[in-house]
Design a protein around this motif. Structure first.
Motif, PDB file in Angstrom:
ATOM      1  N   GLY A   1      49.976  39.577  53.055  1.00 41.46           N
ATOM      2  CA  GLY A   1      51.250  40.280  52.876  1.00 41.46           C
ATOM      3  C   GLY A   1      51.408  40.744  51.450  1.00 41.46           C
ATOM      4  N   ASP A   2      52.575  40.454  50.869  1.00 41.05           N
ATOM      5  CA  ASP A   2      52.796  40.901  49.487  1.00 41.05           C
ATOM      6  C   ASP A   2      52.695  39.739  48.492  1.00 41.05           C
ATOM      7  OD1 ASP A   2      55.023  39.504  50.072  1.00 41.05           O
ATOM      8  OD2 ASP A   2      56.449  41.151  49.824  1.00 41.05           O
ATOM      9  N   THR A   3      51.968  38.673  48.910  1.00 38.58           N
ATOM     10  CA  THR A   3      51.852  37.523  47.992  1.00 38.58           C
ATOM     11  C   THR A   3      50.753  37.735  46.952  1.00 38.58           C
ATOM     12  OG1 THR A   3      50.303  36.365  49.455  1.00 38.58           O
ATOM     13  CG2 THR A   3      52.659  35.890  49.753  1.00 38.58           C
ATOM     14  N   VAL A   4      49.916  38.751  47.146  1.00 35.20           N
ATOM     15  CA  VAL A   4      48.847  39.031  46.185  1.00 35.20           C
ATOM     16  C   VAL A   4      48.941  40.484  45.745  1.00 35.20           C
ATOM     17  CG1 VAL A   4      47.254  37.360  47.236  1.00 35.20           C
ATOM     18  CG2 VAL A   4      47.193  39.747  47.975  1.00 35.20           C
ATOM     19  N   GLU A   5      48.361  40.767  44.587  1.00 33.66           N
ATOM     20  CA  GLU A   5      48.191  42.172  44.193  1.00 33.66           C
ATOM     21  C   GLU A   5      46.946  42.685  44.899  1.00 33.66           C
ATOM     22  OE1 GLU A   5      47.911  42.903  40.006  1.00 33.66           O
ATOM     23  OE2 GLU A   5      49.538  41.519  39.571  1.00 33.66           O
ATOM     24  N   ILE A   6      47.025  43.907  45.381  1.00 34.96           N
ATOM     25  CA  ILE A   6      45.879  44.469  46.104  1.00 34.96           C
ATOM     26  C   ILE A   6      45.265  45.595  45.276  1.00 34.96           C
ATOM     27  CG2 ILE A   6      45.125  45.667  48.190  1.00 34.96           C
ATOM     28  CD1 ILE A   6      47.506  44.315  49.646  1.00 34.96           C
ATOM     29  N   ALA A   7      43.953  45.489  45.040  1.00 35.69           N
ATOM     30  CA  ALA A   7      43.227  46.575  44.369  1.00 35.69           C
ATOM     31  C   ALA A   7      42.211  47.099  45.371  1.00 35.69           C
ATOM     32  CB  ALA A   7      42.536  46.055  43.122  1.00 35.69           C
ATOM     33  N   GLN A   8      42.471  48.279  45.884  1.00 41.71           N
ATOM     34  CA  GLN A   8      41.551  48.836  46.893  1.00 41.71           C
ATOM     35  C   GLN A   8      40.403  49.543  46.185  1.00 41.71           C
ATOM     36  OE1 GLN A   8      43.258  50.670  50.387  1.00 41.71           O
ATOM     37  NE2 GLN A   8      41.658  52.227  50.403  1.00 41.71           N
ATOM     38  N   GLY A   9      39.183  49.260  46.627  1.00 41.12           N
ATOM     39  CA  GLY A   9      38.031  49.919  46.012  1.00 41.12           C
ATOM     40  C   GLY A   9      36.745  49.325  46.514  1.00 41.12           C
ATOM     41  N   CYS A  10      35.645  49.745  45.911  1.00 40.68           N
ATOM     42  CA  CYS A  10      34.357  49.158  46.268  1.00 40.68           C
ATOM     43  C   CYS A  10      33.475  49.128  45.021  1.00 40.68           C
ATOM     44  CB  CYS A  10      33.698  49.892  47.422  1.00 40.68           C
ATOM     45  SG  CYS A  10      33.137  51.526  47.002  1.00 40.68           S
ATOM     46  N   PHE A  11      32.452  48.276  45.088  1.00 39.30           N
ATOM     47  CA  PHE A  11      31.596  48.075  43.917  1.00 39.30           C
ATOM     48  C   PHE A  11      30.923  49.377  43.481  1.00 39.30           C
ATOM     49  CE2 PHE A  11      31.149  43.850  46.209  1.00 39.30           C
ATOM     50  CZ  PHE A  11      32.050  43.184  45.395  1.00 39.30           C
ATOM     51  N   GLU A  12      30.720  50.283  44.424  1.00 39.50           N
ATOM     52  CA  GLU A  12      30.002  51.517  44.120  1.00 39.50           C
ATOM     53  C   GLU A  12      30.891  52.542  43.431  1.00 39.50           C
ATOM     54  OE1 GLU A  12      30.017  49.901  47.035  1.00 39.50           O
ATOM     55  OE2 GLU A  12      27.945  49.180  47.020  1.00 39.50           O
ATOM     56  N   ASP A  13      32.182  52.321  43.397  1.00 37.39           N
ATOM     57  CA  ASP A  13      33.127  53.304  42.844  1.00 37.39           C
ATOM     58  C   ASP A  13      33.656  52.781  41.509  1.00 37.39           C
ATOM     59  OD1 ASP A  13      35.305  54.861  42.189  1.00 37.39           O
ATOM     60  OD2 ASP A  13      36.028  55.062  44.250  1.00 37.39           O
ATOM     61  N   ALA A  14      33.071  53.287  40.415  1.00 37.39           N
ATOM     62  CA  ALA A  14      33.399  52.773  39.076  1.00 37.39           C
ATOM     63  C   ALA A  14      34.885  52.913  38.765  1.00 37.39           C
ATOM     64  CB  ALA A  14      32.570  53.501  38.032  1.00 37.39           C
ATOM     65  N   ALA A  15      35.503  53.995  39.245  1.00 40.93           N
ATOM     66  CA  ALA A  15      36.917  54.230  38.913  1.00 40.93           C
ATOM     67  C   ALA A  15      37.802  53.145  39.532  1.00 40.93           C
ATOM     68  CB  ALA A  15      37.346  55.614  39.400  1.00 40.93           C
TER      69      ALA A  15
ATOM     70  N   ALA B   1      31.491  46.253  33.989  1.00 37.10           N
ATOM     71  CA  ALA B   1      32.877  46.745  34.003  1.00 37.10           C
ATOM     72  C   ALA B   1      33.827  45.676  33.463  1.00 37.10           C
ATOM     73  CB  ALA B   1      33.269  47.144  35.428  1.00 37.10           C
ATOM     74  N   ALA B   2      33.545  44.417  33.764  1.00 36.81           N
ATOM     75  CA  ALA B   2      34.398  43.316  33.284  1.00 36.81           C
ATOM     76  C   ALA B   2      34.293  43.209  31.765  1.00 36.81           C
ATOM     77  CB  ALA B   2      33.975  42.008  33.944  1.00 36.81           C
ATOM     78  N   ARG B   3      33.083  43.383  31.247  1.00 35.73           N
ATOM     79  CA  ARG B   3      32.893  43.327  29.786  1.00 35.73           C
ATOM     80  C   ARG B   3      33.693  44.457  29.128  1.00 35.73           C
ATOM     81  NH1 ARG B   3      30.663  45.504  26.079  1.00 35.73           N
ATOM     82  NH2 ARG B   3      29.689  47.097  27.382  1.00 35.73           N
ATOM     83  N   ALA B   4      33.585  45.642  29.711  1.00 33.71           N
ATOM     84  CA  ALA B   4      34.313  46.793  29.150  1.00 33.71           C
ATOM     85  C   ALA B   4      35.827  46.573  29.219  1.00 33.71           C
ATOM     86  CB  ALA B   4      33.912  48.064  29.904  1.00 33.71           C
ATOM     87  N   ALA B   5      36.280  45.868  30.231  1.00 32.20           N
ATOM     88  CA  ALA B   5      37.729  45.675  30.425  1.00 32.20           C
ATOM     89  C   ALA B   5      38.260  44.468  29.644  1.00 32.20           C
ATOM     90  CB  ALA B   5      38.024  45.495  31.917  1.00 32.20           C
ATOM     91  N   GLY B   6      37.360  43.722  28.997  1.00 33.84           N
ATOM     92  CA  GLY B   6      37.810  42.582  28.188  1.00 33.84           C
ATOM     93  C   GLY B   6      38.118  41.323  28.989  1.00 33.84           C
ATOM     94  N   VAL B   7      37.512  41.196  30.183  1.00 33.33           N
ATOM     95  CA  VAL B   7      37.694  39.967  30.981  1.00 33.33           C
ATOM     96  C   VAL B   7      37.163  38.779  30.173  1.00 33.33           C
ATOM     97  CG1 VAL B   7      36.897  38.775  33.073  1.00 33.33           C
ATOM     98  CG2 VAL B   7      37.607  41.165  33.192  1.00 33.33           C
ATOM     99  N   ARG B   8      37.901  37.657  30.204  1.00 28.46           N
ATOM    100  CA  ARG B   8      37.562  36.521  29.338  1.00 28.46           C
ATOM    101  C   ARG B   8      36.664  35.496  30.004  1.00 28.46           C
ATOM    102  NH1 ARG B   8      41.870  36.093  25.597  1.00 28.46           N
ATOM    103  NH2 ARG B   8      40.688  34.456  24.556  1.00 28.46           N
TER     104      ARG B   8
END
Ligand code: NAP
Length: 295
Positions: free
Chosen positions: A48-62, A94-101
């Motif tokens: 439901g709305d208990t999580v944030e949803i990020a729609q995408g796939c590993f092949e789509d960099a955007a 992508a995680a490195r570029a985004a600053g994931v810790r």
């Protein structure tokens, strides 16, 4: 690593077998999971709305880049396929570029990865582990043994129509692990890695996760007999997977299992969680309980 009490965690593979166990556990710990899914409707149906949803796939960099905005910690999982290493290395970059810790990677079983050259999927997981190491991002690698929910889940179905369980590792023990224990450990690795690492003592490197006991199929049949109240035997083999790549990967797994490589038992689950690993007997009792009443 930031000590944010409610870190935002991106969960890859959230709608899969392990991801579906992990997301509710993160919610229960007041972490803020954002699920990376190919179909938003799947995530909405699950949470439901208990999580944030990020729609995408590993092949789509955007879509991947967008999913990682504001993310502090990442759970990295993708299914076995010829693209396994490329997909996950793309996420690490992508995680490195985004600053994931901090990243927790769900890797292959230890015996598929070391020594190299015996398993296509194990070799792919090894490449990803090396990429993760090279990224410089804080991380924990989980190498779980064969999962009960995969290797043993078929048994209840077989016993609905017969008295034989089929196994590819007749004669050899496997220390199956309950996927719920993997999810419990993953939560600690994501939210409390330093404390969990302390409980593991000086041991460094991947966390090798197993059940508490290696059981041969004959022993599994004995347990099932007891639970069902009728004699059950073990026999080989089960049919191969239809997909030729998966059939090859499974063939490699089964050869290693038959040679006894999946029988090692580690104390890691108990050390990280402060309790014993769930047992095969307990898992089969749940799976077969309803069946025993029905027959
Ligand atoms: N089973 C075992 O005994 C065992 C032992 C050790 C390690 N492992 C490892 O466990 C992993 C598999 O875990 P699992 O069984 O939980 O996986 P799973 O049930 O097959 O789920 C795979 C997940 O990945 C998502 N996904 C697939 N392709 C994607 C893409 N291109 N882009 C974004 N998401 C994608 C799927 O989402 P959709 O909903 O969109 O399909 C699904 O959520 C493998 O890496 C395997 O090596 C398994």
């Amino acid at each position: 690593m930031s000590a944010h009490p409610h870190p935002r965690v991106l969960v890859c593979g959230a709608s899969g077998r392990l991801g579906q166990l992990l997301v509710p556990r993160l919610l229960a710990r007041q972490a803020r999971p954002r699920v990376f899914v190919r179909q938003a409707a799947t995530a909405r149906a699950l949470w439901g709305d208990t999580v944030e949803i990020a729609q995408g796939c590993f092949e789509d960099a955007a879509t991947l880049g967008k999913a990682l905005v504001g993310i502090e910690r990442l759970f990295l999982l993708s299914p076995i396929s010829p693209a396994l290493a490329e997909q996950q290395l793309r996420v690490v970059e992508a995680a490195r570029a985004a600053g994931v810790r901090h990243i927790v990677k769900l890797s292959g079983s230890d015996w598929t990865i070391a020594p190299p050259g015996h398993s296509l999927s194990g070799d792919a997981h090894r490449r990803i582990e090396e990429g993760l190491q090279a990224s410089g991002i804080s991380h924990v690698v989980l190498r779980p043994n064969a999962w009960m929910q995969v290797g043993l889940s078929r048994i209840a179905g077989e016993l609905r129509t017969g008295v034989v369980i089929r196994s590819q590792h007749l004669g050899a023990g496997v220390s199956y692990i309950d996927a719920r224990d993997i999810a419990d450990v993953a939560v600690e690795a994501l939210l409390n890695p330093e404390a969990a690492q302390q409980r593991l003592g000086t041991a460094t490197g991947p966390w090798v996760l197993t059940g508490s006991q290696a059981l041969r199929p004959q022993k599994l049949a004995e347990i099932a007999s007891r639970l069902m109240g009728r004699p059950i035997t073990a026999a080989a083999p089960v049919a191969a997977a239809a997909d030729p790549f998966i059939a090859q990967v499974h063939g490699e797994f089964f050869a290693l299992m038959r040679a006894g490589h999946a029988a090692a038992v580690t104390a890691t689950v108990g050390q990280v969680l402060g309790r014993e690993a769930r047992t095969v007997e307990g898992y089969l009792a749940e799976e077969l309980g309803a069946l025993a009443v029905a027959v």
